[in-house]
Design an enzyme around this catalytic site. Sequence first.
Site, PDB file in Angstrom:
ATOM      1  N   LYS A   1       0.847  -1.193   0.000  1.00  0.00           N
ATOM      2  CA  LYS A   1       0.000   0.000   0.000  1.00  0.00           C
ATOM      3  C   LYS A   1       0.884   1.246   0.000  1.00  0.00           C
ATOM      4  O   LYS A   1       1.614   1.504   0.948  1.00  0.00           O
ATOM      5  CB  LYS A   1      -0.915   0.007   1.227  1.00  0.00           C
ATOM      6  CG  LYS A   1      -1.877   1.174   1.301  1.00  0.00           C
ATOM      7  CD  LYS A   1      -2.752   1.040   2.550  1.00  0.00           C
ATOM      8  CE  LYS A   1      -3.726   2.194   2.684  1.00  0.00           C
ATOM      9  NZ  LYS A   1      -4.545   2.060   3.925  1.00  0.00           N
TER      10      LYS A   1
ATOM     11  N   ASP B   1     -14.684   2.449   8.204  1.00  0.00           N
ATOM     12  CA  ASP B   1     -14.838   2.242   6.761  1.00  0.00           C
ATOM     13  C   ASP B   1     -15.120   0.764   6.452  1.00  0.00           C
ATOM     14  O   ASP B   1     -14.505   0.185   5.551  1.00  0.00           O
ATOM     15  CB  ASP B   1     -13.589   2.717   6.021  1.00  0.00           C
ATOM     16  CG  ASP B   1     -13.847   2.971   4.533  1.00  0.00           C
ATOM     17  OD1 ASP B   1     -15.028   3.151   4.155  1.00  0.00           O
ATOM     18  OD2 ASP B   1     -12.880   2.992   3.760  1.00  0.00           O
TER      19      ASP B   1
END
Length: 580
Positions: free
Chosen positions: A321, A412
């Site tokens: 990431k 989220d």
Amino acid sequence: MKNRALCILPTLFLFFLCSNSQAQIEPTTSGYNCNASQTISPCQTYVYYQARSPDYLDLASIADLFSCSCNSINTSMSISYAGLHYTINKGDTFYLVSSIQFQNLTDYQSVQVVNPSLIPTNLDIGVNVIFPIFCKCPNKSQLDNQTSYLISYVFQPSDNLSSIATKFGSDTQSIIDVNGNNIKIFDTVFVPVSRLPNITQPVVAAVLPKKTERKGKVRGLSIGLAVCGILLILVCGLWGYREMLIKKNRGKYKNAEKSKMGKKKKAVEVNLMADVSDCLDKYRVFGIDELVEATDRFDDKWIIQGSVYKGSINGESYAIKKMKWNACEELKILQKVNHGNLVKLEGFCIDPEDANCYLIYEYFENGSLHSWLHGSRSKDLSWKMRLKIAIDVANGLQYVHEHTRPRVVHKDIKSSNILLDGNMRGKIANFGLAKSGCNAITMHIVGTQGYIAPEYLTDGVVSTKMDVFSFGVVLLELVSGREAINEEGKVLWSTIDGILERKSGKTERLREWMDESLGIEDSYTMDSVVNVVSVAIACLHRDPTRRPTMVDIVYALCKSDDLFSDLSQDGLSSRLVVAR
């Protein structure tokens, strides 16, 4: 621009009426109507804008920037803002326009929420984007206490609550009452005032020279020109000598510059490593050269999703990431959690060259739950597999809610953040928006449309119950196979109303609403489906205090009879046992 400017550059008060109306009208001096929860609507609201050079040093430029019309997104959700229309120019991003042009009067996450049809990483020049300028109306209690306006102001590095109160004619306690006592740099602060402050700017007057001074100035100018001529001759003589010295010492300059840059990069690396010093003994620190080689210099062909790349290091596959330096909070949270239903962080890397941080996670060959539910593989996702995935996610959320101190809120939860391993077991990923600590209030709304809890969207309330709401939406996705928000902007959780209310015809209504991929040949009972939908409806209750905890949810999901199955092999049978 027809909006009122109450003082001259470089600072401006800009006047709006705050709105989230469904109809589109032309911009007027009456501005916008505000329908925020528990406020008196409509109301006048102002923002304090501090112009910056070189682009916004005249009223015409600011008028173009703040030219606005009334518009809103067509969903059941409401954000308190004034929507300003902005045309994307070359090099613009949601983040740059929010932080530079609008001076952090909004943020890029809210721009994404208001413009769901736009892809932030692929903005075309000339496209029209709505930028939501944060504003707020006084509630009835504030109006009774003589608060007439709430001025939107961005907290600067040099500010403190006392200086803001003095600037606007307010008081420190009133500012804390509205915004809380955890204000950070560049947060939007709502300053309560009974009347608009008079902020004046220094006026510079031009002084014309007197006639008696002109002769002396002409004489001085003549002398100055003569001196300049002499100096010019000397400079020309020295120029050749200077060029010779430059050529001679060019090699020395290059070596010195390399040494200086090396020291600067080392200082950057030391500072960044200091921020994550607590993580050094727990995670592997990868080298940037390893990541570059593993991803073919971050070639697009290795992108899994967004800025996450697949990379192979020493024969082992990882999910890499790539992010700007905002990973410190995520790393601190990931240090606190360790559970089989959470994606494992393997290590990280810091690149001092561009101050980027890279988080390296375990790789999941089966991808995300979203790709299975809403792609061609949905027919391969049986009811029993879906039920087990739901329980996996519930167990992961129960862990972060109940077994971390302070409690962690993921913020989220969605099907694309649920990854599936080789055995199709679900694991929660992406703690980039997670917050350590509950029952906080924030004005910076982040998350994904269709999954956001109403109390967080309208009032900014952060609690574990917002994760429970999002999990309820995921359960509806598992049962229905539908997206959390459809192409018309309608949220999935609004379509479940009434299906289970009446007993007569309940099974038929539910069967019509279910995913067509769950055919009759799939082994499931309608009682099991009704149980999961009932849990989902409880999770989606508009009152967060009436939503179940994740402990209750895990227990309720595990009661399904469809979790029990006989597995026979070579004449032997085994039974999956789940606690009731």
